[in-house]
Scaffold this motif. Structure first.
Motif, mmCIF file in Angstrom:
data_model
loop_
_atom_site.group_PDB
_atom_site.id
_atom_site.type_symbol
_atom_site.label_atom_id
_atom_site.label_comp_id
_atom_site.label_asym_id
_atom_site.label_seq_id
_atom_site.Cartn_x
_atom_site.Cartn_y
_atom_site.Cartn_z
ATOM 1 N N VAL A 238 0.857 -1.187 0.000
ATOM 2 C CA VAL A 238 0.000 0.000 0.000
ATOM 3 C C VAL A 238 0.890 1.234 0.000
ATOM 4 O O VAL A 238 1.768 1.384 0.855
ATOM 5 C CB VAL A 238 -0.927 0.021 1.235
ATOM 6 N N HIS A 239 0.666 2.097 -0.985
ATOM 7 C CA HIS A 239 1.462 3.311 -1.127
ATOM 8 C C HIS A 239 0.549 4.513 -0.944
ATOM 9 O O HIS A 239 -0.435 4.665 -1.661
ATOM 10 C CB HIS A 239 2.104 3.331 -2.522
ATOM 11 N N GLY A 240 0.854 5.332 0.052
ATOM 12 C CA GLY A 240 0.036 6.510 0.313
ATOM 13 C C GLY A 240 0.672 7.751 -0.280
ATOM 14 O O GLY A 240 1.890 7.896 -0.282
ATOM 15 N N VAL A 241 -0.160 8.643 -0.799
ATOM 16 C CA VAL A 241 0.369 9.904 -1.323
ATOM 17 C C VAL A 241 -0.312 11.110 -0.697
ATOM 18 O O VAL A 241 0.088 12.235 -0.952
ATOM 19 C CB VAL A 241 0.234 9.992 -2.866
ATOM 20 N N GLY A 242 -1.296 10.884 0.172
ATOM 21 C CA GLY A 242 -2.105 11.999 0.632
ATOM 22 C C GLY A 242 -1.948 12.409 2.075
ATOM 23 O O GLY A 242 -2.677 13.262 2.567
ATOM 24 N N LEU A 243 -1.017 11.806 2.799
ATOM 25 C CA LEU A 243 -0.948 12.053 4.241
ATOM 26 C C LEU A 243 -0.199 13.337 4.593
ATOM 27 O O LEU A 243 -0.355 13.859 5.677
ATOM 28 C CB LEU A 243 -0.286 10.862 4.923
ATOM 29 N N SER A 244 0.617 13.822 3.690
ATOM 30 C CA SER A 244 1.354 15.060 3.925
ATOM 31 C C SER A 244 2.273 14.943 5.150
ATOM 32 O O SER A 244 2.202 15.725 6.096
ATOM 33 C CB SER A 244 0.372 16.229 4.111
ATOM 34 N N ILE A 245 3.129 13.925 5.102
ATOM 35 C CA ILE A 245 4.058 13.621 6.217
ATOM 36 C C ILE A 245 4.970 14.807 6.527
ATOM 37 O O ILE A 245 5.386 14.994 7.652
ATOM 38 C CB ILE A 245 4.916 12.392 5.823
ATOM 39 N N GLY A 246 5.287 15.601 5.503
ATOM 40 C CA GLY A 246 6.176 16.736 5.722
ATOM 41 C C GLY A 246 5.461 18.030 6.060
ATOM 42 O O GLY A 246 6.103 19.056 6.242
ATOM 43 N N GLY A 247 4.124 17.972 6.141
ATOM 44 C CA GLY A 247 3.357 19.191 6.382
ATOM 45 C C GLY A 247 3.573 19.750 7.784
ATOM 46 O O GLY A 247 3.997 19.039 8.693
ATOM 47 N N GLU A 248 3.250 21.017 7.942
ATOM 48 C CA GLU A 248 3.486 21.672 9.235
ATOM 49 C C GLU A 248 2.399 21.355 10.247
ATOM 50 O O GLU A 248 2.657 21.308 11.442
ATOM 51 C CB GLU A 248 3.613 23.188 9.040
ATOM 52 N N GLY A 249 1.194 21.158 9.782
ATOM 53 C CA GLY A 249 0.102 20.884 10.715
ATOM 54 C C GLY A 249 0.178 19.454 11.228
ATOM 55 O O GLY A 249 1.080 18.700 10.872
ATOM 56 N N ARG A 250 -0.791 19.066 12.045
ATOM 57 C CA ARG A 250 -0.834 17.662 12.469
ATOM 58 C C ARG A 250 -1.414 16.812 11.339
ATOM 59 O O ARG A 250 -2.075 17.318 10.439
ATOM 60 C CB ARG A 250 -1.633 17.504 13.767
ATOM 61 N N LEU A 251 -1.152 15.527 11.400
ATOM 62 C CA LEU A 251 -1.711 14.623 10.396
ATOM 63 C C LEU A 251 -3.231 14.629 10.515
ATOM 64 O O LEU A 251 -3.780 14.708 11.617
ATOM 65 C CB LEU A 251 -1.174 13.204 10.610
ATOM 66 N N ASP A 252 -3.904 14.539 9.397
ATOM 67 C CA ASP A 252 -5.362 14.560 9.359
ATOM 68 C C ASP A 252 -5.908 13.295 10.024
ATOM 69 O O ASP A 252 -5.731 12.193 9.515
ATOM 70 C CB ASP A 252 -5.805 14.645 7.890
#
Length: 283
Positions: free
Chosen positions: A60-74
């Protein structure tokens, strides 16, 4: 727990290839899906995936989690991801090192990060949270870059090694991304491979790229996954396999998806590269 992915070629699964894959299951050793396509409830995609999972190890390959984003994970995205991984129990789960959300807006292109101590801490916190939530190790993928940040205080390979050290995550080495980034940023791709923390690599990716040029007429490569793997990327793969040994090797082809025979031929070429690496390792 499923066994890990076999050191064999896999392909990114596309529903239009379902009948071909079921008719010729020997062509590939495993399949990869994009998490975001299977995070809803039921329907034909889930039914097909259940059938495939009986025959193949699934990554399973995820592309939408935004691991590098500044906010918390959704949290909603995390919960759906956990539900998918709980019932599917995939052989592997991976995500991009990038961010795709900004102030609540979702950006389709994965954006790069400056490589600093602050970013390491943020990415490591997100990976810790994700691995705890899923109850499994994740693999983090190196990005394709089009620009470098002046504020970076470490190289990409140093950054990835530090994230691995802090979180215990593994790495997904995308060989095409290395070639794309090295060309765009005028870096030495083979030196990047030499510096890469190979011990942590659990999966390899190969894909096609498009050739463009920047405003100054210099070559600019775009990671498009829309064509066959380029010859210099196959050559770089041999360099990777000489250092890493055989590993699960994915052919990614996400746009302008060809007939199954074309994808199966790429998988055969990947199989040959793996066989050569295994022979070298045994010699």
């Amino acid at each position: 727990m499923h066994h890990p992915l076999p050191p064999a070629p896999g392909v990114g699964y596309k529903p239009q290839h379902y009948a071909d894959i079921m008719a010729d299951p020997g062509a590939v050793g495993w399949l990869e899906i994009h998490a975001e396509n299977y995070m809803g409830d039921g329907g034909r995609p889930i039914a097909q995936l259940r059938h495939l999972a009986e025959r193949f190890p699934i990554s399973v390959h995820g592309v939408g989690l935004s691991i590098g984003g500044e906010g918390r994970l959704d949290p909603d995205h995390l919960a759906r991801l956990k539900h998918l991984c709980d019932w599917l129990n995939p052989a592997s789960f991976s995500e991009h090192l990038a961010w795709s959300t900004h102030d609540g807006a979702f950006l389709n292109d994965l954006l790069p990060l400056p490589y600093t101590a602050e970013t390491v801490a943020r990415v490591a916190d997100h990976i810790d949270e994700l691995q705890e939530m899923l109850g499994r190790q994740m693999l983090l993928e190196n990005p394709s870059s089009y620009l470098a940040f002046t504020e970076s205080t470490m190289t990409e390979t140093e950054f990835l090694a530090e994230v691995v050290r802090r979180t215990g995550c593994g790495l997904l080495l995308d060989v095409n991304n290395v070639f794309v980034s090295a060309t765009n940023l005028r870096l030495d791709a083979r030196q990047y491979i030499a510096d890469f923390p190979m011990d942590a690599v659990g999966e390899l990716h190969l894909g096609g790229h498009d050739e463009d040029e920047d405003d100054h007429g210099a070559p600019l490569l775009i990671d498009s996954h829309g064509r066959a793997v380029a010859d210099p990327v196959w050559a770089l793969l041999d360099d990777v396999l000489a250092r890493r040994g055989p590993a699960p090797l994915l052919i990614e082809w996400d746009t302008d998806v060809p007939d199954w025979s074309v994808l199966a031929a790429e998988a055969t070429r990947a199989e040959n590269a793996l066989s050569r690496a295994a022979e070298r390792a045994a010699a």
